[in-house]
Structure formats: structure tokens, C-alpha cells
Enzyme design. Structure first.
Site, mmCIF file in Angstrom:
data_model
loop_
_atom_site.group_PDB
_atom_site.id
_atom_site.type_symbol
_atom_site.label_atom_id
_atom_site.label_comp_id
_atom_site.label_asym_id
_atom_site.label_seq_id
_atom_site.Cartn_x
_atom_site.Cartn_y
_atom_site.Cartn_z
ATOM 1 N N SER A 64 0.845 -1.193 0.000
ATOM 2 C CA SER A 64 0.000 0.000 0.000
ATOM 3 C C SER A 64 0.879 1.240 0.000
ATOM 4 C CB SER A 64 -0.894 -0.002 1.240
ATOM 5 O OG SER A 64 -0.075 0.074 2.408
ATOM 6 N N GLY A 111 -10.874 -3.420 7.811
ATOM 7 C CA GLY A 111 -10.698 -3.438 9.258
ATOM 8 C C GLY A 111 -10.990 -4.793 9.866
ATOM 9 N N ASN A 157 -8.007 -9.362 -1.527
ATOM 10 C CA ASN A 157 -6.990 -8.742 -0.696
ATOM 11 C C ASN A 157 -7.039 -9.282 0.731
ATOM 12 O OD1 ASN A 157 -6.585 -7.243 -2.988
ATOM 13 N ND2 ASN A 157 -6.910 -5.250 -2.028
ATOM 14 N N ILE A 158 -5.864 -9.632 1.257
ATOM 15 C CA ILE A 158 -5.743 -10.122 2.628
ATOM 16 C C ILE A 158 -4.698 -9.276 3.331
ATOM 17 C CG2 ILE A 158 -5.360 -12.141 4.090
ATOM 18 C CD1 ILE A 158 -7.514 -12.767 2.119
ATOM 19 N N ASP A 159 -5.087 -8.573 4.375
ATOM 20 C CA ASP A 159 -4.148 -7.708 5.086
ATOM 21 C C ASP A 159 -4.353 -7.789 6.600
ATOM 22 O OD1 ASP A 159 -2.232 -5.822 5.713
ATOM 23 O OD2 ASP A 159 -3.399 -4.098 5.081
ATOM 24 N N THR A 160 -5.534 -7.437 7.058
ATOM 25 C CA THR A 160 -5.799 -7.404 8.499
ATOM 26 C C THR A 160 -5.493 -8.750 9.155
ATOM 27 O OG1 THR A 160 -7.519 -5.732 8.179
ATOM 28 C CG2 THR A 160 -7.577 -6.985 10.232
ATOM 29 N N HIS A 170 -4.378 0.267 -3.091
ATOM 30 C CA HIS A 170 -5.066 1.551 -2.876
ATOM 31 C C HIS A 170 -4.218 2.811 -3.038
ATOM 32 C CE1 HIS A 170 -8.904 -0.047 -1.451
ATOM 33 N NE2 HIS A 170 -8.193 -1.023 -0.907
ATOM 34 N N SER A 179 -12.190 -9.176 5.639
ATOM 35 C CA SER A 179 -12.132 -9.710 7.003
ATOM 36 C C SER A 179 -13.544 -9.861 7.562
ATOM 37 C CB SER A 179 -11.322 -8.773 7.908
ATOM 38 O OG SER A 179 -9.975 -8.722 7.495
ATOM 39 N N GLU A 201 -8.255 2.117 5.925
ATOM 40 C CA GLU A 201 -6.996 1.492 5.539
ATOM 41 C C GLU A 201 -6.028 2.585 5.147
ATOM 42 O OE1 GLU A 201 -5.589 -2.349 3.108
ATOM 43 O OE2 GLU A 201 -6.683 -0.917 1.881
ATOM 44 N N HIS A 261 -12.278 -6.581 -1.940
ATOM 45 C CA HIS A 261 -11.610 -5.790 -0.911
ATOM 46 C C HIS A 261 -12.376 -5.914 0.404
ATOM 47 C CE1 HIS A 261 -8.913 -2.983 -3.364
ATOM 48 N NE2 HIS A 261 -9.462 -3.797 -4.248
ATOM 49 N N GLY A 262 -11.695 -5.611 1.513
ATOM 50 C CA GLY A 262 -12.359 -5.574 2.809
ATOM 51 C C GLY A 262 -13.024 -6.886 3.166
ATOM 52 N N ASP A 273 -7.407 3.989 -6.768
ATOM 53 C CA ASP A 273 -8.564 4.005 -5.875
ATOM 54 C C ASP A 273 -9.314 5.323 -6.042
ATOM 55 O OD1 ASP A 273 -10.439 3.982 -3.884
ATOM 56 O OD2 ASP A 273 -9.063 3.478 -2.267
#
Length: 340
Positions: free
Chosen positions: A53, A213, A271-274, A96, A252, A169, A249-250, A131
Site C-alpha cells: 500500500s 478493518g 486482498n488479505i491484510d488485516t 489503494h 475480514s 486502511e 476488498h475488505g 482508488d
């Protein structure tokens, strides 16, 4: 295997769509989280996508330097060397990028890739995200049209977002309201403005209740059928079946049923981040709490070098995050699907 060429990346995404799976796109912020992602993909026998990011790119350049292009170039060059030791294909992506960072992030990176391609080299990254969720649709698509042309020159793929993702984010905050659901009219306008591959390859992050989040399953009100409605509307007009390649996206807090429905409707990248952030940090917290007297010089003692050596807890963090990447590959059905 080396970092994916434009041709391999295109083939990866095409296989995902035709065979009914999606690739995890893992956000990383360091060499160690990169290795965790690569290790996870290798253990799952899945090709994959690794992304940074704007905040991740700044962090990779150094906490006092904070230059996104410097961090991005350093990351991409390092990834190109180490990924060669893992038996999977990996694409590099930038996540993003809002309007106010285009000139200090995506546009310079596209220019660098265009220069590399002119010299007969591979592009620095394989795809970039614009974005435009915070600007009106027409402005979003106008900028996307310009970036799509630049992407073609750089031999990269463009990812766009049409709609609004809630939550936060990298300091970008989206409200949680009805704007979280992209309409078929938005999808039709996107196809009209950007074409359906004839003007360049792009992926589309339409929103169907997505929220960035940390949320428990059931809190996020996803409506994957929004994706189907968009595919149907555009497909009917242009005589195509599932014309869009979607990005999720988003995610979680999403249920497995919702994830699989989204894949059925054309999602090829999630997308995997949190979740991977937590999977990386949890073993570190465990190490620190279990070895409190060793990692700190308590009561004038010297501590235990083996316990405060960053490698001791770094190895555990890498393993924890890699395990979560394997889980993501299984959930998205990319496990065992690596290309030879």
C-alpha cells in the site's frame, strides 16, 4: 520461479476465472512479511499476488525517508531476487492509491516500468491500483482511462475501484452506508468508459458491502449478488459471459459461503491484510510475554540475547503469517493450482 511476466500474470488470472478460484493478494510491509507470504504460497502450492500500500511503500523506504517510490523500487527489486527461490509464480501489485498520491506513487512507478520495457526488461510491478472511490464516478473513470493507457505502455494491469469500501486502511476512511453497494448502472458506465479488454486489461473492485478493518463474521453485510447483477447487466449489453474480472476488498469477517459466492460471480483476486497482520504479530506477542525477563534487562540484569535476538521471534512471526496465507489459499480454492 521468477516474478511473473505480464503473460504469466494474465494467464494466472484467466485460469482463476475459468477454473473457479481466486488468488490471495497479501499485503506486506517488510522483507520478512514478504518471505512469510512467499512461504505460504509455496506451502499451499498456489501462485499468488504480493502487494504494498502507500503506507507500506513509505515504511519500506525507511521511517525517516518516507518516499513511496523509493520503498516500492527497493521492495520490487528485492522480491525479484528472493522470489526466484520459491516454486510458485508471484505477481507484484501496488494497493489503494487515492487521487492525492497518484503523482508520488502510481504514475512514477508506471513511468519506471515503461522505461524498463523500452529497454527490453520486465515491468517493475505487474499491476497497480487506482482508488477512485472518494471522487465522483465520472472523474474516477476519466483518471482510470488515462492510467489504463499508461498501463498498456508499461505492460501492466490496472485495478480500479467503483463504489466505496467502508472502514479504514492507511488513513483512507469510508463511511458505512448504502454507497457500499455498486449499482448495475455504475458497472455499465465503467464498461462504456474503459471497454472490456479491447483498450487494455483491467480488474474491477466493485463494492458489495465491503469494509476494511477487523470484524467478526456476520457484522459485515455483504451482498455478493451485487457482483452477479453487474456481470449480468454488462454481459447482456455486450454479449459476454461474466465480462468483468473482479477484486474482493475488505474481506475480514466474511463467511466462506460469501467468499465462494463472490468467486462464482467473477472474483479472481481477494486482498488479505488485516488477518495476516494479526497472524504475524500474535507469535511475537506470545514470545515477549513468555520471555519477559529475557527480552528486557530487568533489575539491572543483562537479559537473554537468544530471546531478544529479532531472529528468535521473527521466525515464529513468519511461520504464523505463512500459515494464515495457506488458509487463505484453501478458502479461495487456489491451493494446489500452481502453474508449472
Amino acid at each position: 520461479m521468477p516474478i511473473a511476466t505480464p503473460e504469466i500474470y494474465t494467464e494466472m488470472l484467466g485460469r482463476a476465472k475459468s477454473q473457479g478460484f481466486a488468488y490471495p493478494a497479501i499485503n506486506v510491509t517488510s522483507s520478512q512479511t514478504l518471505h512469510a507470504a512467499l512461504r505460504g504460497f509455496a506451502e499451499a502450492e498456489s501462485d499468488g499476488i504480493v502487494q504494498i500500500s502507500t503506507g507500506g511503500a513509505e515504511f519500506l523506504s525507511g521511517a525517516t525517508v518516507k518516499d513511496m517510490v523509493t520503498g516500492s523500487v527497493a521492495f520490487a527489486e528485492y522480491a525479484r531476487v528472493v522470489a526466484d527461490k520459491y516454486p510458485v509464480n508471484i505477481a507484484l501489485h501496488t494497493d489503494h492509491c487515492p487521487k492525492d498520491k497518484l503523482d508520488t506513487f502510481v504514475r512514477p512507478l508506471l513511468k519506471l516500468s515503461e522505461e524498463r520495457v523500452a529497454k527490453g526488461q520486465q515491468p517493475l510491478f505487474q499491476s497497480h491500483m487506482w482508488d477512485g472511490s472518494a471522487v465522483p464516478l465520472e472523474e474516477n473513470l476519466q483518471i482510470a482511462e488515462e492510467l489504463l493507457a499508461a498501463s498498456n505502455a508499461a505492460r501492466t494491469i490496472l485495478e480500479i475501484e467503483v463504489g466505496v469500501v467502508g472502514g479504514e486502511e492507511d488513513g483512507i476512511v469510508g463511511e458505512i452506508n448504502e454507497k457500499l453497494y455498486t449499482t448495475p448502472e455504475d458497472a455499465l458506465r465503467t464498461a462504456e468508459a474503459l471497454g472490456l479488454g479491447d483498450r487494455g486489461y483491467y480488474m474491477t473492485a466493485l463494492t458489495f458491502g465491503n469494509v476494511h478493518g477487523v470484524y467478526k463474521p456476520g457484522h459485515v453485510k455483504l451482498r455478493p449478488e451485487v457482483l452477479k447483477e453487474a456481470q449480468d447487466a454488462v454481459g447482456e449489453k455486450y454479449g459476454r459471459t461474466k465480462p468483468f474480472d473482479f477484486v474482493f476488498h475488505g474481506g475480514s469477517g466474511s463467511t466462506l459461503e460469501e467468499i465462494h459466492a463472490a468467486i462464482d460471480y467473477g472474483v479472481v483476486k481477494m486482498n488479505i491484510d488485516t488477518d495476516t497482520q494479526y497472524a504475524f504479530t500474535r507469535p511475537i506477542a506470545d514470545h515477549m510475554l513468555r520471555n519477559y525477563d529475557g527480552v528486557l534487562k530487568v533489575d539491572d540484569e543483562v537479559g537473554n540475547k537468544k530471546q531478544y535476538d529479532p531472529r528468535s521471534y521473527g521466525k515464529a512471526a513468519e511461520a504464523g503469517m505463512a500459515e494464515r496465507v495457506v488458509d487463505a489459499c484453501r478458502q479461495l480454492k487456489s491451493a494446489g493450482q500452481k502453474m508449472n
